[in-house]
Design a protein around this motif. Sequence first.
Motif, PDB file in Angstrom:
ATOM      1  N   PRO A 139       0.894  -1.234  -0.127  1.00 45.39           N
ATOM      2  CA  PRO A 139      -0.112  -0.155  -0.025  1.00 45.39           C
ATOM      3  C   PRO A 139       0.944   1.241  -0.004  1.00 45.39           C
ATOM      4  CG  PRO A 139      -0.860  -1.508   1.538  1.00 45.39           C
ATOM      5  CD  PRO A 139       0.447  -2.192   1.134  1.00 45.39           C
ATOM      6  N   LEU A 140       2.072   1.222   0.809  1.00 47.03           N
ATOM      7  CA  LEU A 140       2.886   2.424   0.728  1.00 47.03           C
ATOM      8  C   LEU A 140       3.367   2.688  -0.864  1.00 47.03           C
ATOM      9  CD1 LEU A 140       5.003   4.729   2.050  1.00 47.03           C
ATOM     10  CD2 LEU A 140       6.487   2.710   2.180  1.00 47.03           C
ATOM     11  N   VAL A 184      -9.864  12.160  -6.721  1.00 45.33           N
ATOM     12  CA  VAL A 184     -10.860  11.275  -6.478  1.00 45.33           C
ATOM     13  C   VAL A 184     -10.177   9.617  -6.452  1.00 45.33           C
ATOM     14  CG1 VAL A 184     -12.787  10.028  -7.654  1.00 45.33           C
ATOM     15  CG2 VAL A 184     -12.773  12.616  -7.457  1.00 45.33           C
ATOM     16  N   ILE A 185      -9.375   9.431  -7.342  1.00 41.95           N
ATOM     17  CA  ILE A 185      -8.815   8.254  -7.469  1.00 41.95           C
ATOM     18  C   ILE A 185      -7.984   7.816  -6.372  1.00 41.95           C
ATOM     19  CG2 ILE A 185      -6.915   7.076  -9.081  1.00 41.95           C
ATOM     20  CD1 ILE A 185      -7.764   8.827 -11.478  1.00 41.95           C
ATOM     21  N   ALA A 186      -7.130   8.845  -5.861  1.00 47.48           N
ATOM     22  CA  ALA A 186      -6.296   8.509  -4.675  1.00 47.48           C
ATOM     23  C   ALA A 186      -7.036   8.169  -3.609  1.00 47.48           C
ATOM     24  CB  ALA A 186      -5.291   9.825  -4.412  1.00 47.48           C
ATOM     25  N   VAL A 187      -8.354   8.679  -3.457  1.00 53.23           N
ATOM     26  CA  VAL A 187      -9.022   8.626  -2.084  1.00 53.23           C
ATOM     27  C   VAL A 187      -9.819   7.157  -2.304  1.00 53.23           C
ATOM     28  CG1 VAL A 187     -11.293   9.330  -1.023  1.00 53.23           C
ATOM     29  CG2 VAL A 187      -9.494  11.245  -1.477  1.00 53.23           C
ATOM     30  N   VAL A 188     -10.387   7.052  -3.252  1.00 54.63           N
ATOM     31  CA  VAL A 188     -11.107   5.640  -3.647  1.00 54.63           C
ATOM     32  C   VAL A 188      -9.929   4.492  -3.532  1.00 54.63           C
ATOM     33  CG1 VAL A 188     -12.307   4.370  -5.481  1.00 54.63           C
ATOM     34  CG2 VAL A 188     -12.878   6.806  -4.829  1.00 54.63           C
ATOM     35  N   GLY A 189      -9.017   4.607  -4.268  1.00 56.45           N
ATOM     36  CA  GLY A 189      -8.092   3.748  -4.137  1.00 56.45           C
ATOM     37  C   GLY A 189      -7.377   3.352  -2.770  1.00 56.45           C
ATOM     38  N   GLY A 190      -7.188   4.466  -2.269  1.00 56.02           N
ATOM     39  CA  GLY A 190      -6.557   4.328  -0.552  1.00 56.02           C
ATOM     40  C   GLY A 190      -7.620   3.616   0.189  1.00 56.02           C
ATOM     41  N   LEU A 191      -8.735   4.037   0.224  1.00 58.15           N
ATOM     42  CA  LEU A 191      -9.786   3.466   0.848  1.00 58.15           C
ATOM     43  C   LEU A 191     -10.015   2.078   0.644  1.00 58.15           C
ATOM     44  CD1 LEU A 191     -12.599   6.231   0.971  1.00 58.15           C
ATOM     45  CD2 LEU A 191     -11.083   5.582   2.641  1.00 58.15           C
ATOM     46  N   LEU A 193      -7.445   0.035  -0.476  1.00 54.93           N
ATOM     47  CA  LEU A 193      -6.526  -0.651   0.094  1.00 54.93           C
ATOM     48  C   LEU A 193      -6.402  -0.749   1.527  1.00 54.93           C
ATOM     49  CD1 LEU A 193      -3.626   1.215  -1.801  1.00 54.93           C
ATOM     50  CD2 LEU A 193      -4.084  -1.423  -1.889  1.00 54.93           C
ATOM     51  N   TYR A 194      -7.044   0.136   2.192  1.00 56.84           N
ATOM     52  CA  TYR A 194      -7.050   0.175   3.797  1.00 56.84           C
ATOM     53  C   TYR A 194      -8.070  -0.770   4.350  1.00 56.84           C
ATOM     54  CZ  TYR A 194      -8.261   1.948   8.584  1.00 56.84           C
ATOM     55  OH  TYR A 194      -8.183   1.720  10.009  1.00 56.84           O
ATOM     56  N   PHE A 195      -9.321  -0.808   3.696  1.00 55.83           N
ATOM     57  CA  PHE A 195     -10.438  -1.770   4.086  1.00 55.83           C
ATOM     58  C   PHE A 195     -10.544  -3.099   3.562  1.00 55.83           C
ATOM     59  CE2 PHE A 195     -12.301   2.418   4.957  1.00 55.83           C
ATOM     60  CZ  PHE A 195     -12.642   2.355   6.453  1.00 55.83           C
ATOM     61  N   VAL A 196      -9.695  -3.364   2.309  1.00 54.53           N
ATOM     62  CA  VAL A 196      -9.915  -4.654   1.604  1.00 54.53           C
ATOM     63  C   VAL A 196      -8.513  -5.101   1.475  1.00 54.53           C
ATOM     64  CG1 VAL A 196     -10.818  -5.792  -0.273  1.00 54.53           C
ATOM     65  CG2 VAL A 196     -12.232  -4.012   0.775  1.00 54.53           C
ATOM     66  N   GLY A 197      -7.609  -4.403   0.456  1.00 54.27           N
ATOM     67  CA  GLY A 197      -6.621  -4.944  -0.095  1.00 54.27           C
ATOM     68  C   GLY A 197      -5.426  -5.318   0.950  1.00 54.27           C
ATOM     69  N   ALA A 198      -5.387  -4.383   1.824  1.00 56.61           N
ATOM     70  CA  ALA A 198      -4.232  -4.849   2.642  1.00 56.61           C
ATOM     71  C   ALA A 198      -4.416  -5.969   3.647  1.00 56.61           C
ATOM     72  CB  ALA A 198      -3.712  -3.606   3.686  1.00 56.61           C
ATOM     73  N   ARG A 199      -5.689  -6.215   3.662  1.00 55.62           N
ATOM     74  CA  ARG A 199      -6.267  -7.644   4.518  1.00 55.62           C
ATOM     75  C   ARG A 199      -5.982  -8.670   3.865  1.00 55.62           C
ATOM     76  NH1 ARG A 199      -9.051  -5.162   8.668  1.00 55.62           N
ATOM     77  NH2 ARG A 199      -9.785  -2.897   8.447  1.00 55.62           N
ATOM     78  N   GLN A 200      -5.842  -8.635   2.502  1.00 53.09           N
ATOM     79  CA  GLN A 200      -5.495  -9.849   1.935  1.00 53.09           C
ATOM     80  C   GLN A 200      -4.053 -10.595   2.043  1.00 53.09           C
ATOM     81  OE1 GLN A 200      -7.242  -9.891  -2.177  1.00 53.09           O
ATOM     82  NE2 GLN A 200      -8.692  -8.008  -1.777  1.00 53.09           N
ATOM     83  N   VAL A 447      -3.850  -8.086  -5.421  1.00 53.52           N
ATOM     84  CA  VAL A 447      -4.317  -6.873  -4.874  1.00 53.52           C
ATOM     85  C   VAL A 447      -4.310  -5.756  -5.853  1.00 53.52           C
ATOM     86  CG1 VAL A 447      -3.625  -4.794  -3.177  1.00 53.52           C
ATOM     87  CG2 VAL A 447      -3.442  -7.311  -2.444  1.00 53.52           C
ATOM     88  N   GLY A 448      -3.470  -5.818  -6.833  1.00 53.52           N
ATOM     89  CA  GLY A 448      -3.345  -4.706  -7.785  1.00 53.52           C
ATOM     90  C   GLY A 448      -4.457  -4.874  -8.976  1.00 53.52           C
ATOM     91  N   LEU A 449      -4.951  -6.194  -9.386  1.00 49.77           N
ATOM     92  CA  LEU A 449      -5.638  -6.084 -10.415  1.00 49.77           C
ATOM     93  C   LEU A 449      -6.967  -5.427  -9.818  1.00 49.77           C
ATOM     94  CD1 LEU A 449      -6.294  -7.026 -13.278  1.00 49.77           C
ATOM     95  CD2 LEU A 449      -6.959  -9.295 -12.368  1.00 49.77           C
TER      96      LEU A 449
END
Length: 469
Positions: A139-140, A184-191, A193-200, A447-449
């Motif tokens: 995510p970083l 918009v892209i950064a906020v949506v993508g960051g959220l 990653l925080y709630f879903v992506g990083a947990r994988q 995560v990236g796809l």
Amino acid sequence: MTLDQIIALIVLVAVVGVMIHGRMRSDVVALSGAAALLLFGVVRPVEVQSAFASPAVIALAGLFVIAYAIELSGLLGLMIRKATALCRRFGALGIWVVIGLCGSVGGFLNNTPVVVLAAPVVRDMAKSLALSPKRFLMPLSHVTVMGGLLTLIGTSTNLLVNDMARNAGQPVFSLFEITPVGLVIAVVGGLWLYFVGARQLGRTASLDEEAEAERARMEAEALAAARRPRLGRWRLPFSLPALLGESRSQRDGTGDAHLGDVEMYASADRPLQWRRALIALTVFVLVVAAAGLGVAPIAAAAFAGAVALILLGVLTPDEAYSGLKPDILLLIAGMVVVGTAIEVTGLAAQGAGLLIEVIRPFGPLGALIVLYGVTLFATELLSNATVAVLVTPIAVALAESLGVDPRPFLVTVMMAASAAFATPFGYQTNVLVYQMGGYSYLDFVRVGLPLNLITWAAAMVAIPLFFPF
């Protein structure tokens, strides 16, 4: 097709093919293509000269020198250490705050040194909380890349698309004109990653250590097997460098879309020198202010700022030359020549015509969606600068053929040519965290796809909203 179009197409296919193959440095490939086009008369010497003296190249050169001065002064390292100290008491949330701050800094500075300095801090903070560094390092990288979408100077792609658009007769973008879309892209993508992506990704540090030990054992066994003599005609069914995680980007040595050994950047975290830091920061702020307020073009402001740093004694001439990153500048200049050939021979217009035949029933929004997808797919294979140069003339011709404003199509290229997250070798910061975090290739795909698809959807909402057809 005319002879010039055939030659330009052959050179384009050869350049793209060799870059995908990855055995040669990208800047050498781009310059070879430019030389071939000049030799066969597809482009004129004046067009090659203008590519090397384009505003994008001048602006990037100046910004590289200014960013290098900030890096050498120790200011960047101090900012990250202070942010870490303030956020440490918030636990895992504090790590995410540091990641968010790095993303915002990435809108103004080269994101490679930002991630180089922040990644070890994030890793150590995660381990101190008995959390897996894998949950935070990827995510970083992704958040810092998305931070580059916030301003015109956030990434070389934005400047390059702006320059190519100017060559095509389009008005240039202001410094913060693309900020609403990038935000918009950064906020949506960051959220996500925080709630879903990083947990994988990894759960605890102990499980990570076990996985790393297993990976090291497998690498040792593979190395031992590679050193054994071959039996008859049989060969190993894999490439040892590939098994050990050596990427195309590590072999070709280019800097814009690739990154080599982390130790190359070990000197980035330097002790703070207040005088040097204050002057460098003041010059940087003045450059941004001059460009943002329209006092001077970004190329002129950045060039003047770089020279001022030398005159003020913040950088020696040798240090300024070291910060120039000539491999990136030459890659961009060479690809600008290839892009110019695509435009002047009419290949861009023909490519747009073929796209229009397919997507005409879907209207401008359908064209925008397809253009984003094509650009995104190409960026996973090639450097973002290469894709920007190749796609921008097609984007302009596509918009003009549909009778709409090319501006939303240009912003689409800016966003899609940077927001590619599905491979560990698509961007230099991905390579860094790939090595440090011990990720597998499939970790990035998993995560990236989805992140690619989510940011694609966000862009298709934001771009028509802020840049109407």
